[in-house]
Design a protein around this motif. Structure first.
Motif, mmCIF file in Angstrom:
data_model
loop_
_atom_site.group_PDB
_atom_site.id
_atom_site.type_symbol
_atom_site.label_atom_id
_atom_site.label_comp_id
_atom_site.label_asym_id
_atom_site.label_seq_id
_atom_site.Cartn_x
_atom_site.Cartn_y
_atom_site.Cartn_z
ATOM 1 N N LEU A 48 6.484 -49.388 23.284
ATOM 2 C CA LEU A 48 6.040 -49.750 21.939
ATOM 3 C C LEU A 48 6.775 -48.846 20.969
ATOM 4 O O LEU A 48 6.719 -47.626 21.087
ATOM 5 C CB LEU A 48 4.529 -49.561 21.808
ATOM 6 C CG LEU A 48 3.933 -49.710 20.407
ATOM 7 C CD1 LEU A 48 4.102 -51.140 19.909
ATOM 8 C CD2 LEU A 48 2.478 -49.309 20.420
ATOM 9 N N ASN A 49 7.496 -49.449 20.037
ATOM 10 C CA ASN A 49 8.297 -48.698 19.074
ATOM 11 C C ASN A 49 7.767 -48.982 17.670
ATOM 12 O O ASN A 49 7.745 -50.125 17.240
ATOM 13 C CB ASN A 49 9.770 -49.104 19.191
ATOM 14 C CG ASN A 49 10.675 -48.213 18.397
ATOM 15 O OD1 ASN A 49 10.316 -47.098 18.047
ATOM 16 N ND2 ASN A 49 11.859 -48.697 18.100
ATOM 17 N N VAL A 50 7.330 -47.927 16.985
ATOM 18 C CA VAL A 50 6.840 -48.049 15.606
ATOM 19 C C VAL A 50 7.822 -47.305 14.719
ATOM 20 O O VAL A 50 8.076 -46.120 14.917
ATOM 21 C CB VAL A 50 5.424 -47.448 15.451
ATOM 22 C CG1 VAL A 50 4.937 -47.609 14.021
ATOM 23 C CG2 VAL A 50 4.465 -48.091 16.431
ATOM 24 N N LYS A 51 8.373 -48.036 13.749
ATOM 25 C CA LYS A 51 9.378 -47.456 12.876
ATOM 26 C C LYS A 51 8.949 -47.625 11.435
ATOM 27 O O LYS A 51 8.478 -48.692 11.043
ATOM 28 C CB LYS A 51 10.715 -48.163 13.103
ATOM 29 C CG LYS A 51 11.892 -47.543 12.371
ATOM 30 C CD LYS A 51 13.153 -48.372 12.535
ATOM 31 C CE LYS A 51 13.710 -48.195 13.916
ATOM 32 N NZ LYS A 51 15.017 -48.864 14.078
ATOM 33 N N GLY A 52 9.089 -46.568 10.660
ATOM 34 C CA GLY A 52 8.765 -46.615 9.243
ATOM 35 C C GLY A 52 9.937 -46.132 8.421
ATOM 36 O O GLY A 52 10.509 -45.080 8.697
#
Length: 157
Positions: free
Chosen positions: A72-76
């Motif tokens: 799971l990759n969360v990018k902001g």
């Protein structure tokens, strides 16, 4: 004696609870402070989890959530708007770009995500396929089979 810090592995995986709890107990590891952005991993049910990330100042347009190969990759990434006529004297609210990865256990799927009051909630669930779930097998006894055969022979005669 050397001390191995396993907290980075523990903080970035979901669904491996028992394994990492056992390793933590064995190694006596203590959790270090997480990096930006801060987050929690919660168990909300037997097969349900929730990741909550504190991302003040980010909107849903600034965030990208992607699942690929049990990661799971969360990018902001905040698009800086031109602030004409304003000078920031002190910036205490971090709005720097980030990327956080979580390793998911087998059969853990993302159910949804919501952004509320500066907190990003990502709901996860472990969905085990029917073929891998335990099932009960009926046990037959030889005495019951013998009675059925005797009854069949008597009815035939």
């Amino acid at each position: 004696m050397r001390h191995f810090d396993l907290s980075p592995l523990y903080r970035s995986t979901v669904g491996f609870d028992r394994l990492f709890q056992a390793i933590d107990q064995f190694a006596g590891a203590d959790n270090a402070a997480p990096a930006y952005p801060p987050y929690n991993i919660e168990r909300t049910g037997d097969n349900a989890y929730r990741i909550t990330m504190a991302i003040a100042g980010f909107s849903d347009k600034d965030l990208t959530i992607e699942v690929r190969e049990n990661t799971l990759n969360v990018k902001g990434e905040k698009a800086e708007a031109a602030e004409e006529g304003r000078a920031v004297l002190y910036r205490g609210i971090a709005s720097r770009a980030f990327e956080r990865r979580f390793q998911l256990a087998d059969y853990v799927v993302v159910k949804g995500a919501s952004l509320e009051n500066g907190l990003l909630h990502i709901d996860l669930a472990r969905e085990i396929p029917e073929a891998l779930k335990p099932r009960t097998i009926a046990i037959s006894t030889p005495a019951a089979n013998a009675r059925q055969i005797e009854t069949a022979v008597e009815q035939a005669a």
